[in-house]
Design an enzyme around this catalytic site. Sequence first.
Site, PDB file in Angstrom:
ATOM      1  CG  HIS A   1      -2.327  -3.527   0.690  1.00 38.32           C
ATOM      2  ND1 HIS A   1      -1.570  -2.556   1.683  1.00 38.32           N
ATOM      3  CD2 HIS A   1      -2.731  -4.526   1.530  1.00 38.32           C
ATOM      4  CE1 HIS A   1      -1.428  -3.187   3.001  1.00 38.32           C
ATOM      5  NE2 HIS A   1      -2.364  -4.204   2.885  1.00 38.32           N
TER       6      HIS A   1
ATOM      7  NE  ARG B   1      -0.978  13.105   7.270  1.00 37.31           N
ATOM      8  CZ  ARG B   1      -0.475  12.108   7.029  1.00 37.31           C
ATOM      9  NH1 ARG B   1      -0.266  11.658   5.778  1.00 37.31           N
ATOM     10  NH2 ARG B   1       0.313  11.485   7.802  1.00 37.31           N
TER      11      ARG B   1
ATOM     12  CG  ASP C   1      -3.870  -0.149   2.865  1.00 38.32           C
ATOM     13  OD1 ASP C   1      -3.420   0.546   1.755  1.00 38.32           O
ATOM     14  OD2 ASP C   1      -3.162  -0.377   3.697  1.00 38.32           O
TER      15      ASP C   1
HETATM   16  C1  GRF Z   1       5.058  -3.150  -2.147  1.00 42.12           C
HETATM   17  O1  GRF Z   1       5.011  -4.252  -1.703  1.00 42.12           O
HETATM   18  C2  GRF Z   1       3.839  -2.388  -2.135  1.00 42.12           C
HETATM   19  O2  GRF Z   1       2.715  -3.265  -2.356  1.00 42.12           O
HETATM   20  C3  GRF Z   1       3.918  -1.704  -0.878  1.00 42.12           C
HETATM   21  O3  GRF Z   1       5.259  -1.246  -0.709  1.00 42.12           O
HETATM   22  C4  GRF Z   1       6.068  -2.132  -1.434  1.00 42.12           C
HETATM   23  C5  GRF Z   1       6.897  -1.207  -2.295  1.00 42.12           C
HETATM   24  O4  GRF Z   1       7.710  -1.805  -2.997  1.00 42.12           O
HETATM   25  N1  GRF Z   1       2.751  -0.583  -0.842  1.00 42.12           N
HETATM   26  P1  GRF Z   1       8.640  -1.316  -4.051  1.00 42.12           P
HETATM   27  O5  GRF Z   1       8.927   0.168  -3.866  1.00 42.12           O
HETATM   28  O6  GRF Z   1       7.365  -0.994  -5.498  1.00 42.12           O
HETATM   29  O7  GRF Z   1       9.630  -1.982  -4.589  1.00 42.12           O
END
Ligand code: GRF
Length: 225
Positions: A110, A66, A146
């Site tokens: 999130h 990482r 988160d």
């Molecule tokens: C979204 O729901 C975001 O909140 C989560 O992953 C999803 C990503 O969607 N972390 P996108 O790739 O932006 O369409």
Amino acid sequence: MALPIAVLVSGAGSNLQALIDRIEARVLDARITLVVSNRADAYGLVRARNHNLPLLCLPHGDYPDREAFDQAMARAIRQSGAKAVVLAGFLRMLTPAFLKAFPGMVVNIHPALLPSFPGVHGQGDAADYGVKLAGCTVHFVDEIMDHGPVIIQAAVPAHPEDDAQTLSARILAMEHRVFPQAIAWLAAGRLSVQGRKVRLASASKPLAKPLPNCLVNPPLEEGFA
Ligand code: GRF
């Protein structure tokens, strides 16, 4: 001056698209200096290419750990001139060293009302739990998943018939509003953090025509609804 930002994606990149659209519409005063994906097949990279944005694919499997992956990513982001890092569906935890490279300038979205339902299945977990309100949270990133100080949240109704897919779609429509809004506040230097509390300087003026069926706090400003 427009805030230079790097956007990190792992998938569809619809939140990246929302940022691009608001920047192109000149309501979000930011400039995307780099789009990074840890997955070669992320559609977010196609979106970046479609808008002639500098992009970089860094498959995390190419790195021994990482730390090495984050170091490579931080170097590229710094070289791009970005001052803030925006996680738009980036499905990897960042190391403390990465966060130290961009102090107070890493923001995540999130798809749940934190602190409920952290993790990668936020929407499905909320639907299975049978909540009546679901939503999304934009927050500063700290070393816990988160978890960092909350900038803005949007709540939407959840129904017994909902599953991960239907609830995700309802939440995503709000993500595309609150995320550009939060980055606009960051770009304007209107956010300050004290402990867990984020304060917004010069409180936003509520929309003349509020959006139906949702609650957003702090309220969205014109251009972001
Ligand atoms: C979204 O729901 C975001 O909140 C989560 O992953 C999803 C990503 O969607 N972390 P996108 O790739 O932006 O369409």
